[in-house]
Design an enzyme around this catalytic site. Sequence first.
Site, mmCIF file in Angstrom:
data_model
loop_
_atom_site.group_PDB
_atom_site.id
_atom_site.type_symbol
_atom_site.label_atom_id
_atom_site.label_comp_id
_atom_site.label_asym_id
_atom_site.label_seq_id
_atom_site.Cartn_x
_atom_site.Cartn_y
_atom_site.Cartn_z
ATOM 1 N N LYS A 53 0.666 -0.910 -0.191
ATOM 2 C CA LYS A 53 -0.002 0.296 0.201
ATOM 3 C C LYS A 53 0.725 1.339 -0.471
ATOM 4 O O LYS A 53 1.893 0.993 0.475
ATOM 5 C CB LYS A 53 -1.057 0.197 1.495
ATOM 6 C CG LYS A 53 -2.031 -1.154 0.771
ATOM 7 C CD LYS A 53 -3.057 -1.380 2.223
ATOM 8 C CE LYS A 53 -3.650 0.766 2.451
ATOM 9 N NZ LYS A 53 -3.921 0.902 1.144
ATOM 10 N N GLU A 74 -2.601 4.756 7.246
ATOM 11 C CA GLU A 74 -3.725 3.816 7.067
ATOM 12 C C GLU A 74 -3.234 2.957 8.045
ATOM 13 O O GLU A 74 -4.328 1.568 8.352
ATOM 14 C CB GLU A 74 -3.418 3.614 5.347
ATOM 15 C CG GLU A 74 -3.836 4.553 4.468
ATOM 16 C CD GLU A 74 -3.424 4.131 3.039
ATOM 17 O OE1 GLU A 74 -4.095 4.661 2.119
ATOM 18 O OE2 GLU A 74 -2.810 3.789 2.757
HETATM 19 C C1 5RP Z 1 -2.921 4.875 -0.542
HETATM 20 C C2 5RP Z 1 -2.756 3.833 -1.146
HETATM 21 C C3 5RP Z 1 -4.216 3.184 -1.759
HETATM 22 O O1 5RP Z 1 -5.060 2.026 -1.151
HETATM 23 C C4 5RP Z 1 -3.770 1.961 -2.936
HETATM 24 O O2 5RP Z 1 -2.790 3.096 -3.710
HETATM 25 C C5 5RP Z 1 -4.142 1.652 -4.047
HETATM 26 O O3 5RP Z 1 -5.911 3.111 -4.726
HETATM 27 P P1 5RP Z 1 -6.516 2.877 -5.635
HETATM 28 O O4 5RP Z 1 -7.868 2.485 -5.209
HETATM 29 O O5 5RP Z 1 -6.579 4.511 -6.049
HETATM 30 O O6 5RP Z 1 -5.823 1.832 -7.144
HETATM 31 O O7 5RP Z 1 -2.436 2.784 -0.140
HETATM 32 O O8 5RP Z 1 -2.186 5.124 -0.070
#
Ligand code: 5RP
Length: 230
Positions: free
Chosen positions: A101, A110
């Site tokens: 992530k 997160e």
């Molecule tokens: C943000 C994250 C998001 O959950 C990850 O990048 C996925 O994003 P998306 O739903 O736009 O594909 O970790 O820091």
Amino acid sequence: MAQSHATPSQDELKTLVGRAALQYVLPGEIVGVGTGSTVNKFIDALAAMKGQIKGAVSSSLASTERLLALGIPVFDTNEVAELSVYIDGADEIDGQGNMIKGGGAALTREKIVAAQSRQFVCIVDQSKLVQTLGKFPLPVEIIPMAARRLMRQFAAMGGQAQLRLRDGQPLLTDNGQNILDVRGLQISDPLAFESLVSQWPGVVTVGVFAFQRAQVCLLGTANGVRTLTF
Ligand code: 5RP
């Protein structure tokens, strides 16, 4: 989704799993909310339930803004001891619920919200499911003065780390720090990897979520939502 036999777009799959995640939101409770384009679909769907929940704890300024704009109250993490569920996307997820992530640079908050939640429900389209983590460049939030040394440490384990830029300048996270994106890693033991890199001086948060792995994954596929449990 439109009633047709055409292959659903990635955006349609995100909408599908964003809506499906509502079944994990308990009336009367505060829900943990992640960050990203898939979570944005979830937030939009959550607006229909806003009268039934107390509100949300958010993992980024961007999600907070979206929640508030839809009239969903946002609580500080320190006001809430425990959350029953945290809903978030991922850049990669493996067959055990371990994730990469941080593509949206929100990984530190997160991980904090995930850590105070009893259940992590990951919402992704099928392109994110992998055998081994590492194809997606691994985001690592770092203290700027450690950047060069950390780049050398990743190089020593076979990774190529690059400072993430925005408008030609090092990107600043919600916490005022920088992000390294590390290519070329094969993360076959996510728990061991997360333990190791988390201890390197200057690392704020590594984007491997093994200690805070998902218990449920709602996977958007051409045939609908598949539920994986770990
Ligand atoms: C943000 C994250 C998001 O959950 C990850 O990048 C996925 O994003 P998306 O739903 O736009 O594909 O970790 O820091």
